[in-house]
Design a protein around this motif. Structure first.
Motif, PDB file in Angstrom:
ATOM      1  N   LEU A  17       0.835  -1.201   0.000  1.00  0.00           N
ATOM      2  CA  LEU A  17       0.000   0.000   0.000  1.00  0.00           C
ATOM      3  C   LEU A  17       0.868   1.248   0.000  1.00  0.00           C
ATOM      4  O   LEU A  17       0.663   2.170  -0.795  1.00  0.00           O
ATOM      5  CB  LEU A  17      -0.932  -0.003   1.214  1.00  0.00           C
ATOM      6  N   LYS A  42      -4.461   9.689  -1.216  1.00  0.00           N
ATOM      7  CA  LYS A  42      -4.124   9.693   0.210  1.00  0.00           C
ATOM      8  C   LYS A  42      -5.343  10.015   1.064  1.00  0.00           C
ATOM      9  O   LYS A  42      -5.568   9.398   2.099  1.00  0.00           O
ATOM     10  CB  LYS A  42      -3.005  10.693   0.499  1.00  0.00           C
ATOM     11  N   LEU A  45      -7.778   7.060   1.181  1.00  0.00           N
ATOM     12  CA  LEU A  45      -7.295   6.006   2.070  1.00  0.00           C
ATOM     13  C   LEU A  45      -7.377   6.427   3.531  1.00  0.00           C
ATOM     14  O   LEU A  45      -7.716   5.618   4.397  1.00  0.00           O
ATOM     15  CB  LEU A  45      -5.865   5.614   1.703  1.00  0.00           C
ATOM     16  N   ASN A  62      -6.886   3.309   9.984  1.00  0.00           N
ATOM     17  CA  ASN A  62      -7.400   3.848   8.724  1.00  0.00           C
ATOM     18  C   ASN A  62      -6.771   3.114   7.549  1.00  0.00           C
ATOM     19  O   ASN A  62      -5.958   2.206   7.730  1.00  0.00           O
ATOM     20  CB  ASN A  62      -7.220   5.366   8.642  1.00  0.00           C
ATOM     21  N   GLY A  63      -7.145   3.506   6.340  1.00  0.00           N
ATOM     22  CA  GLY A  63      -6.664   2.847   5.139  1.00  0.00           C
ATOM     23  C   GLY A  63      -5.190   3.043   4.868  1.00  0.00           C
ATOM     24  O   GLY A  63      -4.606   2.333   4.068  1.00  0.00           O
ATOM     25  N   LEU A  64      -4.574   4.002   5.542  1.00  0.00           N
ATOM     26  CA  LEU A  64      -3.136   4.184   5.455  1.00  0.00           C
ATOM     27  C   LEU A  64      -2.416   3.327   6.492  1.00  0.00           C
ATOM     28  O   LEU A  64      -1.216   3.429   6.659  1.00  0.00           O
ATOM     29  CB  LEU A  64      -2.766   5.662   5.640  1.00  0.00           C
ATOM     30  N   GLN A  65      -3.182   2.514   7.195  1.00  0.00           N
ATOM     31  CA  GLN A  65      -2.725   1.605   8.235  1.00  0.00           C
ATOM     32  C   GLN A  65      -2.130   2.348   9.428  1.00  0.00           C
ATOM     33  O   GLN A  65      -1.215   1.876  10.086  1.00  0.00           O
ATOM     34  CB  GLN A  65      -1.758   0.576   7.676  1.00  0.00           C
ATOM     35  N   ARG A  99      -6.287  -3.169   4.800  1.00  0.00           N
ATOM     36  CA  ARG A  99      -5.677  -3.495   3.503  1.00  0.00           C
ATOM     37  C   ARG A  99      -6.744  -3.855   2.480  1.00  0.00           C
ATOM     38  O   ARG A  99      -6.673  -3.430   1.320  1.00  0.00           O
ATOM     39  CB  ARG A  99      -4.678  -4.646   3.653  1.00  0.00           C
ATOM     40  N   ARG A 101      -9.997  -2.965   2.425  1.00  0.00           N
ATOM     41  CA  ARG A 101     -10.749  -1.759   2.050  1.00  0.00           C
ATOM     42  C   ARG A 101      -9.906  -0.824   1.192  1.00  0.00           C
ATOM     43  O   ARG A 101     -10.396  -0.205   0.247  1.00  0.00           O
ATOM     44  CB  ARG A 101     -11.245  -1.022   3.294  1.00  0.00           C
ATOM     45  N   ALA A 102      -8.605  -0.690   1.511  1.00  0.00           N
ATOM     46  CA  ALA A 102      -7.718   0.171   0.727  1.00  0.00           C
ATOM     47  C   ALA A 102      -7.566  -0.372  -0.686  1.00  0.00           C
ATOM     48  O   ALA A 102      -7.576   0.398  -1.655  1.00  0.00           O
ATOM     49  CB  ALA A 102      -6.353   0.281   1.410  1.00  0.00           C
ATOM     50  N   GLU A 105     -10.649   0.511  -2.602  1.00  0.00           N
ATOM     51  CA  GLU A 105     -10.682   1.937  -2.912  1.00  0.00           C
ATOM     52  C   GLU A 105      -9.690   2.284  -4.020  1.00  0.00           C
ATOM     53  O   GLU A 105     -10.000   3.058  -4.923  1.00  0.00           O
ATOM     54  CB  GLU A 105     -10.390   2.765  -1.659  1.00  0.00           C
TER      55      GLU A 105
END
Length: 118
Positions: A17, A42, A45, A62-65, A99, A101-102, A105
């Motif tokens: 990611l 960004k 995510l 969040n999607g940025l882990q 991961r 969901r990201a 997206e």
């Protein structure tokens, strides 16, 4: 994990990611232009928020882990080992959900399938 290369030298191992968000597609044949606006990716995510938990703990990422919150439930000191195992399980589950969901997206934004993220 993806091994990033700079000038032909291995610089370290990165999460797929992070690799994609930070322009890894440029190293894969110039596909980076498909990102359009990196800030849009960004933000999309960062807006993904997932939670995983059990009776001992709950983890929000969040999607940025990035870990956004860790909440502990009621526990007794005798359950420290159980709490540690529960926390590890929560983190693993939350990161896997983030991961997934990201990936969804990114596929939506890019318009094509991206590789599975380890």
């Amino acid at each position: 994990m993806v091994t990033a290369r700079a000038g032909g030298h291995i610089t370290g191992r990165l999460n797929i990611l992070t690799y994609l968000v930070c322009g890894g597609f440029n190293m894969l044949g110039g596909l980076g232009g498909l990102f359009g606006n990196l800030e849009t990716v960004k933000k999309a995510l960062a807006d993904i928020v997932v939670e995983a938990g059990n009776e001992y703990a709950q983890v929000t990422v969040n999607g940025l882990q990035k870990v956004l919150k860790v909440r502990l439930g009621p526990f007794q000191p005798a359950n420290v080992a159980q709490l540690e195992a529960a926390l590890a399980s929560c983190f693993d589950e939350a990161m896997a959900l983030a991961r997934l969901r990201a990936k969804d997206e990114l596929e939506h934004i890019l318009g094509f399938k991206v590789p599975e993220m380890p």
